[in-house]
Design a protein around this motif. Structure first.
Motif, PDB file in Angstrom:
ATOM      1  N   VAL A 174       0.842  -1.208   0.000  1.00 49.63           N
ATOM      2  CA  VAL A 174       0.000   0.000   0.000  1.00 49.63           C
ATOM      3  C   VAL A 174       0.869   1.248   0.000  1.00 49.63           C
ATOM      4  N   LEU A 177       2.855   1.668  -3.285  1.00 51.24           N
ATOM      5  CA  LEU A 177       2.028   2.131  -4.401  1.00 51.24           C
ATOM      6  C   LEU A 177       1.848   3.642  -4.356  1.00 51.24           C
ATOM      7  N   TYR A 383      -1.796  -2.772  -7.514  1.00 51.72           N
ATOM      8  CA  TYR A 383      -3.065  -2.565  -6.799  1.00 51.72           C
ATOM      9  C   TYR A 383      -3.906  -3.828  -6.828  1.00 51.72           C
ATOM     10  N   VAL A 387      -3.090  -4.581  -2.813  1.00 48.60           N
ATOM     11  CA  VAL A 387      -3.389  -3.281  -2.202  1.00 48.60           C
ATOM     12  C   VAL A 387      -4.863  -3.164  -1.857  1.00 48.60           C
ATOM     13  N   HIS A 388      -5.736  -3.571  -2.787  1.00 50.97           N
ATOM     14  CA  HIS A 388      -7.173  -3.437  -2.527  1.00 50.97           C
ATOM     15  C   HIS A 388      -7.585  -4.271  -1.319  1.00 50.97           C
ATOM     16  N   ILE A 463      -5.798   6.771  -5.481  1.00 50.60           N
ATOM     17  CA  ILE A 463      -6.664   5.665  -5.916  1.00 50.60           C
ATOM     18  C   ILE A 463      -7.628   6.159  -7.005  1.00 50.60           C
ATOM     19  N   VAL A 494      -9.351  -3.782 -11.394  1.00 47.84           N
ATOM     20  CA  VAL A 494      -8.919  -2.585 -10.657  1.00 47.84           C
ATOM     21  C   VAL A 494      -9.936  -1.460 -10.808  1.00 47.84           C
ATOM     22  N   SER A 498     -11.296  -0.324  -7.312  1.00 44.23           N
ATOM     23  CA  SER A 498     -10.907   1.011  -6.855  1.00 44.23           C
ATOM     24  C   SER A 498     -12.143   1.884  -6.619  1.00 44.23           C
TER      25      SER A 498
END
Length: 939
Positions: A174, A177, A383, A387-388, A463, A494, A498
């Motif tokens: 995270v 990114l 991501y 990350v998500h 994001i 994504v 996102s």
């Protein structure tokens, strides 16, 4: 570097973050030396160390460790009642004391955020050094070394996805990114300043040729159209005509045969043969390698070897900047990721590098440096990897704050209500209040740290930028037609995830509605979901399900539903047409949920936000998650009505599939509750499987939703059922009447199976009750028997009464009456022990109740007339299939007979005779009297 990494990672969090700042500055000093930087990039940072650690700001284990008490002396948390938050009402007005506490808490959060921003800026400066592309004196520039290592880093983390030992923890990803996005946008806009024809970072996207020209390695990640080897084989003509990329089939075929002889593996499928057959024998390519990935779910040693072999391929790439004849091929050495040079990425005067194979839909002017495009592509992939998932996990801190705040509020209410003479209870409640307050103080300070490092406004903008990048990339890829299938699936994932993160994870501190261009972005995403949820170019089951679920969620909320209504009309109509496709051979349940949500708020008694029977029978279940407020779309309903009217085959095929699925779902539900009832009646102690209860409740919910779709169809386009000049109207109406009578009889019978299971109130079956399903059936019957002209209501009445399963008692049950009332008798007050629509006046209007009473009076009179006029029928003249209607049709050429309703329904799905299985060529009318007289005259 090893010592610096350890010191940075394990040093304590002091109030001013001085230790972290010190070690990051030492790292920057080392990396400013060009030779040291390149050596560390090539041999240490990604190979021996987790260099991502330098971009992570760890959370303090204890509040005292980071000095959060000094930074945030006053704590605060939202003071909204549970019912206010569930019903979507605005919070009560703050008191003066609460307002002062909130402002003091926000000032403390700002102090903490400023200290963290100093560390984040240093981390961004380190990444800027690693992405420098002007230090190419005497060797490769730092950026291109970073690209090679970064791609390998992504590949290692992608291959280990789903396993417990993750190479890079998600919380590190995270932070990495966000720092990478900041450095990337800095260099992107810097290039724009020196090249006016380039684009700003706000307009960034990935050109579609990167997905099919083989210059970027996507390793195991799946493409929208399936395996890359299969796509290159089936779309080779499109590649040649649109992108000037020609694949040499002779080279691929020769490599295929060599591979099969060497591997000695069992015979694979055609797609695997094509994939495994391409060895690095001889490559005809301009530029880098053309990797052909395999999907992650096909992990095997054989396919692993094939994937490595596919790092080179026999292709010829013809660039439009240098016109070549169709037969001319340039033989060059294929390069893997480690062997690429700056020219292979950025290109030269005749080679476009990463942008080789530009389709005619793409502009000629460059967006930015090609190397930055590859960094952006890797950021989007990062991501998707973890990350998500981590963003959703960190929301747990906010959930804990809400739970403890609710517990503290309940404890304070009990303290106010507790009698002063009960000192023992007061002491326990006071102790609980103290514990909850201390825990909330700790959690509110920890939440401030999480908001500053993960959910700040700047992180939200990052994001949001990635979301817009994905949307533009998908739009540009879609313009290439069939070549859209080469796009990796994670771009759509994504875009969906996102948006979900922005909507669900960053609130209520930051609202997505405050973002620049919010309405436009919402509309563009709506257009993508509406177009691609049924796109034949997308073949992956998982991504198709994700698109369908995202569209279903999109139409649940007013602001996103309005965005769907803002897309161009032709796209809206195409979306509705795809929703009305027959339910067989596709995930029909999700499609049906979308249609139901477009109708919810318009149906009979269908305006509730919480299940009414739960609030009446079990008020303690009010803590269950509430439904979204109804937000029907009359515009999309009108599109649906127009399509059902205009297409001669659309309505029959759609409604036939809905009726088939309703028959299946309700039959499965009845079978499951029989098993549940049998298990509950056994003397020995036993437990019902929770999965079985969940499936049972799902079948019930599906039955209700299918009934609601039928209600919507009958309300919008009643002529489909009631205009008997249409060839299928009578058959559809008879099928509908049959299913409605079966549902009513099963649900309304006194002390029957349904009643007993509902009375058990098993956990997992909370949604199973009389109200949802009976109200849906009532809405259909009211539309058929009360609304509309007399001729249509008479047709519907005759069909309903002609069904052998019809029982007037089931209609009386809706109003709480066990038997039909005598003419002229008024309805008595409802019995609390019996189900009655009259008991739900908060959800059913007086006008709707009057319509039900009118329907009951009409059916009572019509059934009395039908009973008086009915004549006995010889059993030999009844249809041998249903034994409900007289024989009225004969099949050709076999000559067997049945009623028209049975044969018409049968022919919707099967063309074979019921009895002899001969193929039915035609169906003719048959009348016994006319046929007998014709035979006698012939004799």
């Amino acid at each position: 570097m090893m010592s610096l990494l350890r010191l940075y990672r394990f040093s304590p969090i002091v109030p001013d973050l001085g230790l972290q700042i010190h070690y990051l500055r030492l790292t920057m000093s080392i990396l400013r030396h060009e030779k040291s930087r390149k050596f560390l990039l090539s041999n240490v940072l990604f190979d021996m160390l987790r260099s991502v650690v330098f971009f992570y700001i760890k959370s303090p284990l204890r509040v005292e460790e980071a000095g959060l008490k000094e930074l945030i002396p006053t704590t605060w948390w939202p003071h909204r009642s549970s019912r206010e938050s569930r019903d979507g009402k605005e919070a009560r007005e703050e008191t003066t004391e609460e307002r002062q506490r909130r402002r003091a808490y926000e000032r403390g959060c700002q102090r903490l955020k400023k200290r963290i921003e100093v560390v984040e800026e240093l981390q961004v400066q380190i990444l800027k050094l690693l992405l420098d592309n002007k230090d190419d004196n005497g060797g490769e520039a730092s950026r291109y070394i970073f690209l090679t290592k970064f791609r390998k880093f992504l590949q290692e983390n992608a291959s280990g996805r789903g396993n417990t030992p993750v190479l890079c923890p998600p919380e590190y990803m995270v932070c990495f990114l966000h720092r990478l996005v900041s450095a990337l946008r800095f260099y992107w806009d810097e290039y724009k300043a020196s090249n006016p024809r380039a684009s700003f970072s706000e307009e960034a996207y990935i050109p579609p040729q990167i997905f099919y020209n083989g210059k970027v390695d996507y390793f195991d990640l799946q493409r929208l159209g399936g395996l890359l080897s299969h796509l290159r084989k089936t779309l080779k003509d499109d590649l040649a005509s649109k992108a000037n990329i020609v694949i040499d089939p002779l080279e691929l075929q020769a490599a295929t045969m060599d591979d099969l002889d060497e591997d000695e593996e069992p015979a694979p499928s055609a797609a695997q043969v094509w994939q495994e057959g391409q060895r690095p024998m001889q490559a005809l390519a301009i530029g880098g390698a053309l990797p052909l990935p395999r999907p992650g779910w096909l992990s095997s040693p054989t396919l692993g070897r094939a994937n490595r072999f596919l790092s080179t391929a026999a292709v010829s790439l013809m660039t439009p900047r240098r016109l070549l004849s169709t037969m001319e091929k340039v033989k060059v050495r294929s390069l893997n990721v480690e062997q690429r040079t700056r020219e292979d990425i950025e290109g030269s005067h005749w080679n476009e590098g990463l942008l080789l194979g530009r389709p005619p839909e793409e502009p000629e002017q460059p967006l930015t440096e090609n190397s930055l495009l590859e960094v952006l592509d890797g950021t989007v992939m990062m991501y998707n990897l973890s990350v998500h998932q981590q963003l959703g996990k960190m929301v747990g801190v906010s959930d804990d704050v809400n739970e403890y705040a609710m517990a503290l509020r309940d404890t304070e209410d009990k303290l106010r209500r507790c009698p002063k003479r009960r000192k023992d209870i007061l002491a326990e409640l006071t102790k609980s209040q103290k514990v909850f307050s201390e825990k909330l103080d700790h959690l509110s300070r920890r939440l401030a740290w999480v908001h500053a490092t993960v959910y700040s406004q700047e992180k939200m903008l990052d994001i949001y930028w990635l979301l817009r990048v994905c949307l533009r990339t998908i739009e540009h890829g879609d313009r290439t037609g069939s070549l859209f299938a080469f796009m990796p699936e994670f771009y759509l994932s994504v875009a969906i995830n996102s948006y979900s993160a922005l909507k669900n994870y960053f609130g209520p501190v930051h609202s997505m509605e405050e973002l620049p261009g919010y309405e436009e972005t919402l509309t563009r995403l709506a257009a993508i979901l509406a177009k691609h949820f049924a796109d034949p170019r997308i073949v992956g089951t998982d991504i198709r399900d994700s698109l369908m679920q995202a569209l279903a969620s999109y139409v649940c909320y007013p602001h996103s539903l309005r965005a769907v209504e803002r897309i161009p009309e032709e796209q809206r109509i195409a979306m509705v047409r795809n929703l009305l496709a027959p339910y067989e051979q596709r995930p029909w349940a999700q499609t049906n949920w979308i249609l139901v949500r477009l109708w919810r708020g318009c149906g009979f008694g269908y305006r509730y936000t919480r299940l009414p029977h739960l609030l009446k029978t079990k008020p303690e279940d009010a803590n269950l998650p509430s439904l979204q407020k109804p937000c029907p779309s009359t515009l999309l309903q009108q599109h649906m009505a127009d399509l059902l009217r205009q297409g001669s085959d659309v309505a029959p095929s759609f409604l036939n599939s809905v009726l088939n699925q309703l028959n299946w779902a309700f039959s499965e539900f009845i079978g499951m509750i029989q098993e549940i009832q049998q298990a509950a009646e056994r003397l020995e102690r036993n437990f019902v499987d929770s999965r079985q209860l969940k499936v049972c409740a799902t079948c019930f919910d599906l039955s209700v939703s299918l009934l609601r779709v039928l209600e919507m169809t009958i309300t919008l386009v009643p002529e489909i059922f009631l205009d008997w000049s249409r060839p299928t109207s009578e058959m559809l109406l008879r099928r509908l009447a049959q299913l409605l009578n079966q549902v009513l009889n099963r649900v309304t019978a006194e002390r029957n199976l349904f009643d007993r299971v509902v009375t058990l109130r098993l956990p997992g079956l909370e949604s199973v009750d009389h109200y949802p399903i009976l109200v849906a059936v009532t809405g259909i019957l009211v539309r058929l028997l009360v609304h509309g002209p007399t001729s249509e209501t008479e047709q519907a009445t005759s069909v309903l009464l002609a069904d052998p399963c019809f029982q007037l008692r089931s209609i009386c049950y809706l109003l709480g009456q066990p038997e039909p009332l005598a003419p002229g008798t008024t309805l008595p007050a409802p019995d609390r022990k019996r189900f009655s629509l009259q008991s739900y006046t908060d959800y059913i209007s007086a006008e709707e109740l009057a319509q039900v009473e009118q329907m009951l009076a009409h059916l009572t009179a019509a059934s009395a007339q039908a009973a008086a006029a009915s004549l006995p029928t010889n059993e030999e003249d009844l249809c041998p299939i249903c034994y409900a209607h007289p024989i009225s049709a004969v099949f050709q050429p076999c000559g067997h007979k049945s009623c028209k309703a049975c044969i018409n329904q049968h022919l919707m799905n099967n063309k074979d005779c019921f009895f002899c299985k001969a193929t039915i060529v035609s169906v003719e009318d048959w009348d016994k009297a006319a046929n007998t007289s014709a035979m006698s005259s012939a004799a």
